[in-house]
Design an enzyme around this catalytic site. Structure first.
Site, PDB file in Angstrom:
ATOM      1  N   GLY A 132      43.918 -11.284  36.702  1.00 41.40           N
ATOM      2  CA  GLY A 132      44.120 -11.967  35.438  1.00 41.40           C
ATOM      3  C   GLY A 132      43.045 -11.586  34.432  1.00 41.40           C
ATOM      4  O   GLY A 132      41.989 -11.057  34.784  1.00 41.40           O
ATOM      5  N   CYS A 133      43.313 -11.865  33.154  1.00 47.50           N
ATOM      6  CA  CYS A 133      42.392 -11.457  32.093  1.00 47.50           C
ATOM      7  C   CYS A 133      41.089 -12.257  32.130  1.00 47.50           C
ATOM      8  O   CYS A 133      39.994 -11.680  32.199  1.00 47.50           O
ATOM      9  CB  CYS A 133      43.070 -11.571  30.741  1.00 47.50           C
ATOM     10  SG  CYS A 133      43.838 -13.164  30.405  1.00 47.50           S
ATOM     11  N   PHE A 134      41.171 -13.598  32.096  1.00 44.58           N
ATOM     12  CA  PHE A 134      39.960 -14.406  32.232  1.00 44.58           C
ATOM     13  C   PHE A 134      39.263 -14.099  33.551  1.00 44.58           C
ATOM     14  O   PHE A 134      38.027 -14.010  33.619  1.00 44.58           O
ATOM     15  CB  PHE A 134      40.311 -15.898  32.187  1.00 44.58           C
ATOM     16  CG  PHE A 134      40.307 -16.514  30.824  1.00 44.58           C
ATOM     17  CD1 PHE A 134      39.262 -16.322  29.935  1.00 44.58           C
ATOM     18  CD2 PHE A 134      41.360 -17.331  30.422  1.00 44.58           C
ATOM     19  CE1 PHE A 134      39.250 -16.915  28.681  1.00 44.58           C
ATOM     20  CE2 PHE A 134      41.364 -17.931  29.170  1.00 44.58           C
ATOM     21  CZ  PHE A 134      40.311 -17.725  28.301  1.00 44.58           C
ATOM     22  N   ALA A 135      40.057 -13.956  34.610  1.00 42.28           N
ATOM     23  CA  ALA A 135      39.487 -13.704  35.942  1.00 42.28           C
ATOM     24  C   ALA A 135      38.668 -12.423  35.951  1.00 42.28           C
ATOM     25  O   ALA A 135      37.582 -12.363  36.539  1.00 42.28           O
ATOM     26  CB  ALA A 135      40.596 -13.642  36.982  1.00 42.28           C
TER      27      ALA A 135
END
Length: 323
Positions: A132-135
């Site tokens: 994921g992007c935030f991840a």
């Protein structure tokens, strides 16, 4: 030079369009089909207007999996698993899923596609779950600290993302008149990326008892993620900084920098920048990525390169758009 033949599902969204943009300029990629039932027959550039003059590719409602080497799933979360229950993809065709359906280890063979820690397994993978992007931004900020066994107390994380992180479908918190000049938080302490963040940090540190107290922010800009994390530790700054530099010494796109970072340095690139500062017993870590590239499509293409044994950076030498 043999080209990698590619199919794209969910090709009309933000990630689909960005993937097409990157692959059109990839020296070893050939897009065989870009699937979108609602846009079938229409030129791709009618939806992704930044591609006007660059391609004659048209959307299709067909899915000729027997003609491709790899298929990218650019679906919304939860749709990849449902799609595979209703469709059969040949065993020899690789899958790169950009949704969250297979990121957590379980009863499946998907390898978690974070190259900075899983490159060897990814090179052998048939099926890959793109982070994921935030991840991605948060893991890249914290993984060297985990490698030093520093994550013993709860970690405070704040990260702000651009509006493209919410997808292309308009919503109450994504349209311009609401987003412009505005700022808000959402899903505090409950964001869906926390599970994959914890999984990777535990993988590197060997355990993770501390909480990751993550507060996500909606930003009034289109693309990018800027993250700050605070870790309590007595370890000297010089030792930590050296460890960060060593951890990312061989990373193709993640770079430690001694200077404070800003978002424009990474927007439109597949780079992640990381910086550390020490204030007493508090370690402040900042990281920045483009949410559509290193946080999604760029990393997915980087992972494709690794899966097919070609140059990891192929098609991804992109210039920051602001400079």
């Amino acid at each position: 030079m043999e080209r990698i033949k590619i199919g794209i599902l969910g090709a009309a969204g933000y990630t689909g369009g960005e993937l097409i943009r990157v692959l059109l300029n990839h020296p070893q990629a050939e897009i065989v089909f870009a699937n979108s039932e609602s846009n079938a027959g229409n030129p791709v550039s009618d939806v992704h207007e930044g591609l006007i003059g660059e391609t004659d590719l048209k959307f299709t409602d067909q899915m000729p999996f027997n003609q491709v080497d790899v298929v990218f799933f650019c679906f919304g979360h939860g749709k990849s698993e449902a799609f595979l229950k209703e469709h059969t993809i040949p065993e020899n065709v690789k899958i790169i899923d950009l949704a969250q359906d297979f990121r957590i280890k379980g009863n499946h063979d998907y390898v978690y596609g974070l190259p900075e820690i899983n490159k060897a397994d990814m090179a052998k993978a048939q099926h890959l779950a793109n982070p994921g992007c935030f991840a991605t931004a948060i893991q890249l900020a914290l993984l060297p600290a985990a490698n030093l066994n520093l994550l013993k107390e709860d970690v405070s994380v704040n990260a702000i993302t651009g509006s493209t992180g919410a997808g292309q479908k308009p919503g109450a918190t994504t349209h311009f008149s609401w987003r412009a000049g505005n700022l808000s938080i959402y899903k505090p302490f409950q964001h869906q990326h926390i599970a994959e963040i914890r999984q990777s940090l535990a993988q590197v540190q060997g355990y993770l008892d501390a909480d990751i107290d993550f507060i996500p922010y909606r930003g009034n800009f289109a693309r990018g993620i800027f993250c700050t994390a605070v870790v309590k530790t007595a370890v000297p700054a010089e030792e930590i900084i050296e460890a960060y530099k060593d951890f990312y010494a061989d990373a193709a796109f993640t770079h430690y920098t001694d200077k404070a970072i800003d978002l424009k340095q990474v927007v439109n690139t597949n780079k992640a920048l990381v910086h550390c500062e020490k204030f007493g017993n508090k370690l402040l870590i900042t990281s920045a990525i483009d949410n559509l590239l290193k946080g999604a499509v760029g990393q997915a293409v980087q992972n494709m390169n690794l899966m097919f044994g070609i140059d990891e950076t192929a098609g991804l030498r992109l210039k920051a758009s602001a400079f």
